[in-house]
Design a protein around this motif. Structure first.
Motif, PDB file in Angstrom:
ATOM      1  N   ILE A   1       0.852  -1.190   0.000  1.00  0.00           N
ATOM      2  CA  ILE A   1       0.000   0.000   0.000  1.00  0.00           C
ATOM      3  C   ILE A   1       0.890   1.243   0.000  1.00  0.00           C
ATOM      4  O   ILE A   1       1.772   1.382   0.842  1.00  0.00           O
ATOM      5  CB  ILE A   1      -0.912   0.016   1.237  1.00  0.00           C
ATOM      6  N   THR A   2       0.640   2.154  -0.939  1.00  0.00           N
ATOM      7  CA  THR A   2       1.411   3.390  -0.999  1.00  0.00           C
ATOM      8  C   THR A   2       1.012   4.277   0.175  1.00  0.00           C
ATOM      9  O   THR A   2      -0.153   4.640   0.321  1.00  0.00           O
ATOM     10  CB  THR A   2       1.169   4.130  -2.325  1.00  0.00           C
ATOM     11  N   LEU A   3       2.001   4.609   1.008  1.00  0.00           N
ATOM     12  CA  LEU A   3       1.759   5.452   2.170  1.00  0.00           C
ATOM     13  C   LEU A   3       2.068   6.916   1.903  1.00  0.00           C
ATOM     14  O   LEU A   3       1.420   7.798   2.436  1.00  0.00           O
ATOM     15  CB  LEU A   3       2.597   4.989   3.359  1.00  0.00           C
ATOM     16  N   GLY A   4       3.109   7.152   1.079  1.00  0.00           N
ATOM     17  CA  GLY A   4       3.508   8.531   0.869  1.00  0.00           C
ATOM     18  C   GLY A   4       4.544   8.683  -0.213  1.00  0.00           C
ATOM     19  O   GLY A   4       4.818   7.757  -0.976  1.00  0.00           O
ATOM     20  N   GLU A   5       5.115   9.878  -0.230  1.00  0.00           N
ATOM     21  CA  GLU A   5       6.074  10.243  -1.267  1.00  0.00           C
ATOM     22  C   GLU A   5       7.299  10.901  -0.647  1.00  0.00           C
ATOM     23  O   GLU A   5       7.180  11.749   0.243  1.00  0.00           O
ATOM     24  CB  GLU A   5       5.404  11.223  -2.232  1.00  0.00           C
ATOM     25  N   ILE A   6       8.465  10.486  -1.119  1.00  0.00           N
ATOM     26  CA  ILE A   6       9.728  11.093  -0.702  1.00  0.00           C
ATOM     27  C   ILE A   6      10.159  12.027  -1.827  1.00  0.00           C
ATOM     28  O   ILE A   6      10.278  11.601  -2.980  1.00  0.00           O
ATOM     29  CB  ILE A   6      10.812  10.025  -0.460  1.00  0.00           C
ATOM     30  N   ALA A   7      10.375  13.291  -1.506  1.00  0.00           N
ATOM     31  CA  ALA A   7      10.738  14.282  -2.516  1.00  0.00           C
ATOM     32  C   ALA A   7      12.203  14.163  -2.927  1.00  0.00           C
ATOM     33  O   ALA A   7      12.558  14.452  -4.065  1.00  0.00           O
ATOM     34  CB  ALA A   7      10.459  15.689  -1.998  1.00  0.00           C
ATOM     35  N   SER A   8      13.056  13.709  -1.999  1.00  0.00           N
ATOM     36  CA  SER A   8      14.492  13.642  -2.275  1.00  0.00           C
ATOM     37  C   SER A   8      15.146  12.587  -1.388  1.00  0.00           C
ATOM     38  O   SER A   8      14.712  12.370  -0.257  1.00  0.00           O
ATOM     39  CB  SER A   8      15.128  15.001  -1.995  1.00  0.00           C
ATOM     40  N   LEU A   9      16.196  11.983  -1.915  1.00  0.00           N
ATOM     41  CA  LEU A   9      16.972  11.015  -1.133  1.00  0.00           C
ATOM     42  C   LEU A   9      18.187  11.659  -0.470  1.00  0.00           C
ATOM     43  O   LEU A   9      19.012  10.969   0.108  1.00  0.00           O
ATOM     44  CB  LEU A   9      17.421   9.859  -2.028  1.00  0.00           C
ATOM     45  N   GLU A  10      18.287  12.977  -0.531  1.00  0.00           N
ATOM     46  CA  GLU A  10      19.428  13.697   0.043  1.00  0.00           C
ATOM     47  C   GLU A  10      19.621  13.411   1.528  1.00  0.00           C
ATOM     48  O   GLU A  10      20.739  13.368   2.012  1.00  0.00           O
ATOM     49  CB  GLU A  10      19.270  15.203  -0.174  1.00  0.00           C
ATOM     50  N   THR A  11      18.548  13.209   2.267  1.00  0.00           N
ATOM     51  CA  THR A  11      18.660  13.003   3.714  1.00  0.00           C
ATOM     52  C   THR A  11      19.176  11.610   4.066  1.00  0.00           C
ATOM     53  O   THR A  11      19.507  11.365   5.225  1.00  0.00           O
ATOM     54  CB  THR A  11      17.302  13.228   4.405  1.00  0.00           C
ATOM     55  N   LEU A  12      19.259  10.735   3.095  1.00  0.00           N
ATOM     56  CA  LEU A  12      19.770   9.383   3.354  1.00  0.00           C
ATOM     57  C   LEU A  12      21.171   9.440   3.941  1.00  0.00           C
ATOM     58  O   LEU A  12      21.501   8.668   4.836  1.00  0.00           O
ATOM     59  CB  LEU A  12      19.748   8.554   2.069  1.00  0.00           C
ATOM     60  N   LYS A  13      21.983  10.383   3.481  1.00  0.00           N
ATOM     61  CA  LYS A  13      23.347  10.521   4.014  1.00  0.00           C
ATOM     62  C   LYS A  13      23.343  10.958   5.482  1.00  0.00           C
ATOM     63  O   LYS A  13      24.317  10.765   6.195  1.00  0.00           O
ATOM     64  CB  LYS A  13      24.173  11.473   3.157  1.00  0.00           C
ATOM     65  N   ASP A  14      22.212  11.513   5.944  1.00  0.00           N
ATOM     66  CA  ASP A  14      22.051  11.888   7.353  1.00  0.00           C
ATOM     67  C   ASP A  14      21.282  10.821   8.133  1.00  0.00           C
ATOM     68  O   ASP A  14      20.786  11.088   9.229  1.00  0.00           O
ATOM     69  CB  ASP A  14      21.323  13.227   7.458  1.00  0.00           C
ATOM     70  N   ASN A  15      21.164   9.641   7.548  1.00  0.00           N
ATOM     71  CA  ASN A  15      20.553   8.463   8.177  1.00  0.00           C
ATOM     72  C   ASN A  15      19.047   8.569   8.427  1.00  0.00           C
ATOM     73  O   ASN A  15      18.545   8.029   9.417  1.00  0.00           O
ATOM     74  CB  ASN A  15      21.269   8.105   9.477  1.00  0.00           C
ATOM     75  N   TYR A  16      18.337   9.265   7.542  1.00  0.00           N
ATOM     76  CA  TYR A  16      16.888   9.266   7.627  1.00  0.00           C
ATOM     77  C   TYR A  16      16.272   9.584   6.268  1.00  0.00           C
ATOM     78  O   TYR A  16      16.928  10.119   5.386  1.00  0.00           O
ATOM     79  CB  TYR A  16      16.370  10.229   8.706  1.00  0.00           C
TER      80      TYR A  16
END
Length: 157
Positions: free
Chosen positions: A28-43
């Motif tokens: 089930i689609t819960l939401g949308e991530i606008a950018s993966l930039e925060t992945l480097k900050d572990n979230y």
């Protein structure tokens, strides 16, 4: 006037083609991530778009984090206990052919990559706690992450 029109046209074109990502849980689609930039900050921060999920979560954002929860208002936080974010980051940045990460005495992550995909396995106390795949397109750009045990999926739109 021509420059203004062309600038608006290109800005619209860029925003239409900017990558965004769907987050699914149990299909089930819960939401949308606008950018993966925060992945480097572990979230990762997703805007909750599913009306049922909005009702139950009661927040605008859903934040999946590996370490300390970031300071984000109007958000529901969930700690990544199965190291999916770690596997995602290593798969998209390093793409190791085969690498075993010893997290501590009881935990380890194994990642095996080729040009099109990275398979990962997370073991805790000798038991498989996480298992999934990160796939890439022909240019090596991220397309999809699918974790089998927790049934989390992140995919490029």
């Amino acid at each position: 006037m021509f420059k203004v029109t062309m600038t608006l046209f290109f800005a619209t074109l860029i925003s239409v083609h900017a990558d965004s990502y769907d987050v699914k849980f149990k299909g089930i689609t819960l939401g949308e991530i606008a950018s993966l930039e925060t992945l480097k900050d572990n979230y990762l921060k997703a805007t909750v778009t599913n009306p049922i999920a909005k009702f139950f979560i009661g927040k605008k954002y859903y934040v999946f984090h590996a370490q300390e929860a970031p300071k984000i208002d109007d958000a529901k936080f969930r700690k990544d206990k199965n190291m999916v974010l770690f596997a995602f980051l290593q798969s998209t940045t390093e793409k190791p052919k085969h690498k075993e990460y010893k997290i501590n005495e009881d935990k380890k992550m194994i990642i095996d990559c080729d040009a099109k995909a990275c398979q990962f396995q997370y073991h805790k106390k000798g038991k498989l706690k996480g298992n999934g795949i990160v796939t890439f397109d022909d240019n090596g750009a991220f397309v999809n992450l699918k974790e089998e045990i927790s049934t989390v999926e992140i995919s490029r739109r």
